[in-house]
Scaffold this motif. Structure first.
Motif, PDB file in Angstrom:
ATOM      1  N   THR A  51       2.538 132.482 -31.051  1.00 36.63           N
ATOM      2  CA  THR A  51       3.216 131.998 -32.255  1.00 36.63           C
ATOM      3  C   THR A  51       2.935 130.514 -32.444  1.00 36.63           C
ATOM      4  OG1 THR A  51       4.959 133.648 -32.022  1.00 36.63           O
ATOM      5  CG2 THR A  51       5.461 131.727 -33.381  1.00 36.63           C
ATOM      6  N   GLU A  52       3.047 129.769 -31.366  1.00 33.42           N
ATOM      7  CA  GLU A  52       2.780 128.323 -31.401  1.00 33.42           C
ATOM      8  C   GLU A  52       1.317 128.049 -31.769  1.00 33.42           C
ATOM      9  OE1 GLU A  52       2.762 125.024 -27.973  1.00 33.42           O
ATOM     10  OE2 GLU A  52       4.632 126.179 -28.089  1.00 33.42           O
ATOM     11  N   MET A  53       0.390 128.811 -31.189  1.00 31.40           N
ATOM     12  CA  MET A  53      -1.026 128.631 -31.485  1.00 31.40           C
ATOM     13  C   MET A  53      -1.311 128.864 -32.967  1.00 31.40           C
ATOM     14  SD  MET A  53      -4.333 130.838 -30.250  1.00 31.40           S
ATOM     15  CE  MET A  53      -4.030 132.153 -31.413  1.00 31.40           C
ATOM     16  N   LEU A  54      -0.751 129.933 -33.532  1.00 30.27           N
ATOM     17  CA  LEU A  54      -0.997 130.239 -34.940  1.00 30.27           C
ATOM     18  C   LEU A  54      -0.300 129.255 -35.870  1.00 30.27           C
ATOM     19  CD1 LEU A  54      -0.967 134.120 -34.824  1.00 30.27           C
ATOM     20  CD2 LEU A  54      -2.921 132.623 -35.269  1.00 30.27           C
ATOM     21  N   THR A  55       0.868 128.757 -35.471  1.00 32.57           N
ATOM     22  CA  THR A  55       1.552 127.738 -36.265  1.00 32.57           C
ATOM     23  C   THR A  55       0.702 126.474 -36.333  1.00 32.57           C
ATOM     24  OG1 THR A  55       3.731 128.616 -35.738  1.00 32.57           O
ATOM     25  CG2 THR A  55       3.640 126.312 -36.435  1.00 32.57           C
ATOM     26  N   THR A  56       0.160 126.061 -35.203  1.00 37.33           N
ATOM     27  CA  THR A  56      -0.716 124.891 -35.161  1.00 37.33           C
ATOM     28  C   THR A  56      -1.959 125.129 -36.016  1.00 37.33           C
ATOM     29  OG1 THR A  56       0.056 124.284 -32.959  1.00 37.33           O
ATOM     30  CG2 THR A  56      -2.076 123.394 -33.635  1.00 37.33           C
ATOM     31  N   ALA A  57      -2.545 126.305 -35.911  1.00 42.13           N
ATOM     32  CA  ALA A  57      -3.740 126.622 -36.696  1.00 42.13           C
ATOM     33  C   ALA A  57      -3.443 126.578 -38.193  1.00 42.13           C
ATOM     34  CB  ALA A  57      -4.289 127.987 -36.296  1.00 42.13           C
ATOM     35  N   ARG A  58      -2.290 127.109 -38.618  1.00 39.57           N
ATOM     36  CA  ARG A  58      -1.917 127.060 -40.043  1.00 39.57           C
ATOM     37  C   ARG A  58      -1.748 125.620 -40.507  1.00 39.57           C
ATOM     38  NH1 ARG A  58       0.788 131.730 -38.842  1.00 39.57           N
ATOM     39  NH2 ARG A  58       2.695 130.649 -38.296  1.00 39.57           N
ATOM     40  N   GLN A  59      -1.142 124.768 -39.666  1.00 35.88           N
ATOM     41  CA  GLN A  59      -0.959 123.356 -40.029  1.00 35.88           C
ATOM     42  C   GLN A  59      -2.307 122.659 -40.213  1.00 35.88           C
ATOM     43  OE1 GLN A  59       1.500 122.093 -36.748  1.00 35.88           O
ATOM     44  NE2 GLN A  59       3.396 122.608 -37.801  1.00 35.88           N
ATOM     45  N   ILE A  60      -3.245 122.919 -39.318  1.00 39.37           N
ATOM     46  CA  ILE A  60      -4.574 122.307 -39.420  1.00 39.37           C
ATOM     47  C   ILE A  60      -5.287 122.806 -40.674  1.00 39.37           C
ATOM     48  CG2 ILE A  60      -6.876 122.197 -38.361  1.00 39.37           C
ATOM     49  CD1 ILE A  60      -5.375 122.373 -35.600  1.00 39.37           C
ATOM     50  N   ALA A  61      -5.255 124.128 -40.919  1.00 34.84           N
ATOM     51  CA  ALA A  61      -5.908 124.692 -42.100  1.00 34.84           C
ATOM     52  C   ALA A  61      -5.298 124.137 -43.384  1.00 34.84           C
ATOM     53  CB  ALA A  61      -5.821 126.219 -42.072  1.00 34.84           C
ATOM     54  N   THR A  62      -3.973 123.991 -43.410  1.00 33.56           N
ATOM     55  CA  THR A  62      -3.302 123.444 -44.594  1.00 33.56           C
ATOM     56  C   THR A  62      -3.729 122.011 -44.834  1.00 33.56           C
ATOM     57  OG1 THR A  62      -1.402 124.900 -44.274  1.00 33.56           O
ATOM     58  CG2 THR A  62      -1.050 122.952 -45.648  1.00 33.56           C
ATOM     59  N   LYS A  63      -3.774 121.203 -43.793  1.00 29.59           N
ATOM     60  CA  LYS A  63      -4.196 119.805 -43.943  1.00 29.59           C
ATOM     61  C   LYS A  63      -5.623 119.727 -44.467  1.00 29.59           C
ATOM     62  CE  LYS A  63      -4.734 115.302 -41.792  1.00 29.59           C
ATOM     63  NZ  LYS A  63      -5.565 114.940 -42.901  1.00 29.59           N
ATOM     64  N   ARG A  64      -6.495 120.561 -43.959  1.00 30.51           N
ATOM     65  CA  ARG A  64      -7.885 120.552 -44.437  1.00 30.51           C
ATOM     66  C   ARG A  64      -7.977 120.975 -45.892  1.00 30.51           C
ATOM     67  NH1 ARG A  64     -10.866 122.807 -38.919  1.00 30.51           N
ATOM     68  NH2 ARG A  64     -10.485 120.894 -37.742  1.00 30.51           N
ATOM     69  N   MET A  65      -7.145 121.939 -46.310  1.00 23.14           N
ATOM     70  CA  MET A  65      -7.105 122.347 -47.710  1.00 23.14           C
ATOM     71  C   MET A  65      -6.619 121.195 -48.585  1.00 23.14           C
ATOM     72  SD  MET A  65      -4.850 125.379 -49.504  1.00 23.14           S
ATOM     73  CE  MET A  65      -3.315 124.633 -48.938  1.00 23.14           C
ATOM     74  N   VAL A  66      -5.555 120.520 -48.163  1.00 24.85           N
ATOM     75  CA  VAL A  66      -5.013 119.383 -48.913  1.00 24.85           C
ATOM     76  C   VAL A  66      -6.056 118.267 -49.001  1.00 24.85           C
ATOM     77  CG1 VAL A  66      -3.277 117.543 -48.861  1.00 24.85           C
ATOM     78  CG2 VAL A  66      -2.593 119.919 -48.478  1.00 24.85           C
ATOM     79  N   ASP A  67      -6.741 117.978 -47.910  1.00 27.63           N
ATOM     80  CA  ASP A  67      -7.801 116.960 -47.930  1.00 27.63           C
ATOM     81  C   ASP A  67      -8.882 117.318 -48.946  1.00 27.63           C
ATOM     82  OD1 ASP A  67      -6.454 115.589 -45.921  1.00 27.63           O
ATOM     83  OD2 ASP A  67      -7.814 116.232 -44.318  1.00 27.63           O
ATOM     84  N   ASP A  68      -9.250 118.602 -49.006  1.00 28.44           N
ATOM     85  CA  ASP A  68     -10.241 119.078 -49.972  1.00 28.44           C
ATOM     86  C   ASP A  68      -9.740 118.832 -51.396  1.00 28.44           C
ATOM     87  OD1 ASP A  68     -12.541 120.330 -50.981  1.00 28.44           O
ATOM     88  OD2 ASP A  68     -11.888 122.362 -50.456  1.00 28.44           O
ATOM     89  N   ALA A  69      -8.474 119.148 -51.652  1.00 26.15           N
ATOM     90  CA  ALA A  69      -7.893 118.955 -52.990  1.00 26.15           C
ATOM     91  C   ALA A  69      -7.811 117.476 -53.347  1.00 26.15           C
ATOM     92  CB  ALA A  69      -6.509 119.595 -53.055  1.00 26.15           C
ATOM     93  N   GLU A  70      -7.425 116.648 -52.388  1.00 28.61           N
ATOM     94  CA  GLU A  70      -7.332 115.207 -52.644  1.00 28.61           C
ATOM     95  C   GLU A  70      -8.699 114.625 -52.988  1.00 28.61           C
ATOM     96  OE1 GLU A  70      -5.342 113.760 -49.129  1.00 28.61           O
ATOM     97  OE2 GLU A  70      -3.361 113.987 -50.071  1.00 28.61           O
ATOM     98  N   SER A  71      -9.747 115.154 -52.370  1.00 25.27           N
ATOM     99  CA  SER A  71     -11.098 114.655 -52.668  1.00 25.27           C
ATOM    100  C   SER A  71     -11.507 114.960 -54.109  1.00 25.27           C
ATOM    101  CB  SER A  71     -12.123 115.232 -51.689  1.00 25.27           C
ATOM    102  OG  SER A  71     -12.415 116.580 -51.988  1.00 25.27           O
ATOM    103  N   LEU A  72     -10.853 115.953 -54.723  1.00 19.71           N
ATOM    104  CA  LEU A  72     -11.110 116.290 -56.131  1.00 19.71           C
ATOM    105  C   LEU A  72     -10.170 115.555 -57.083  1.00 19.71           C
ATOM    106  CD1 LEU A  72     -11.531 120.170 -55.796  1.00 19.71           C
ATOM    107  CD2 LEU A  72     -13.349 118.458 -56.002  1.00 19.71           C
ATOM    108  N   GLY A  73      -9.199 114.821 -56.525  1.00 20.74           N
ATOM    109  CA  GLY A  73      -8.224 114.118 -57.357  1.00 20.74           C
ATOM    110  C   GLY A  73      -7.083 115.002 -57.827  1.00 20.74           C
ATOM    111  N   ALA A  74      -6.782 116.057 -57.116  1.00 18.32           N
ATOM    112  CA  ALA A  74      -5.738 117.006 -57.514  1.00 18.32           C
ATOM    113  C   ALA A  74      -4.342 116.436 -57.300  1.00 18.32           C
ATOM    114  CB  ALA A  74      -5.885 118.300 -56.719  1.00 18.32           C
ATOM    115  N   ASP A  75      -3.408 116.934 -58.096  1.00 15.14           N
ATOM    116  CA  ASP A  75      -1.991 116.608 -57.943  1.00 15.14           C
ATOM    117  C   ASP A  75      -1.242 117.714 -57.203  1.00 15.14           C
ATOM    118  OD1 ASP A  75      -2.181 114.223 -59.528  1.00 15.14           O
ATOM    119  OD2 ASP A  75      -2.229 115.509 -61.315  1.00 15.14           O
ATOM    120  N   ALA A  76      -1.804 118.930 -57.242  1.00 14.06           N
ATOM    121  CA  ALA A  76      -1.127 120.081 -56.636  1.00 14.06           C
ATOM    122  C   ALA A  76      -2.147 121.167 -56.322  1.00 14.06           C
ATOM    123  CB  ALA A  76      -0.067 120.638 -57.582  1.00 14.06           C
ATOM    124  N   ILE A  77      -1.696 122.116 -55.497  1.00  8.97           N
ATOM    125  CA  ILE A  77      -2.478 123.317 -55.231  1.00  8.97           C
ATOM    126  C   ILE A  77      -1.567 124.499 -55.551  1.00  8.97           C
ATOM    127  CG2 ILE A  77      -3.812 124.645 -53.556  1.00  8.97           C
ATOM    128  CD1 ILE A  77      -4.039 122.032 -51.896  1.00  8.97           C
TER     129      ILE A  77
END
Length: 106
Positions: A51-77
């Motif tokens: 559970t802890e491993m998958l929670t950490t993995a989801r947090q990392i994946a979410t941060k990478r998604m947000v970074d991708d959106a920020e690079s496009l100048g997004a306000d939201a996903i």
């Protein structure tokens, strides 16, 4: 960055769809946790290490998604989704994806 799993952001108008954004990670299990997980399958119950491993993995994946959106100048996903799969014995992939958008307050 606003993240929602619906196709709008309450109180805002979507002015532009910037495209699909995603974040992915492949996370492996710890040998010690793997041994304890094997023991847990005998008696049943939550395998907290996984559970802890998958929670950490989801947090990392979410941060990478947000970074991708920020690079496009997004306000939201919008329409944020998560998926996971076993890549190999002892490793799981987690992906977070959605649509990056520009917003304007109503």
């Amino acid at each position: 960055m606003k993240l929602v799993n619906i196709d709008y952001v309450p109180g805002y108008e979507i002015t532009e769809a910037l495209g699909l954004v995603k974040g992915t990670v492949v996370q492996s299990k710890n040998i010690g946790r793997d041994f304890m997980a094997g023991m847990k399958t005998i008696v049943g119950g939550e395998i907290a290490g996984y559970t802890e491993m998958l929670t950490t993995a989801r947090q990392i994946a979410t941060k990478r998604m947000v970074d991708d959106a920020e690079s496009l100048g997004a306000d939201a996903i919008i329409n944020v989704r998560y998926g996971s799969s076993s890549v190999m014995s002892g490793a799981a992939e987690v992906i977070a994806y959605g649509t990056a958008v520009k917003l304007e307050k109503k």
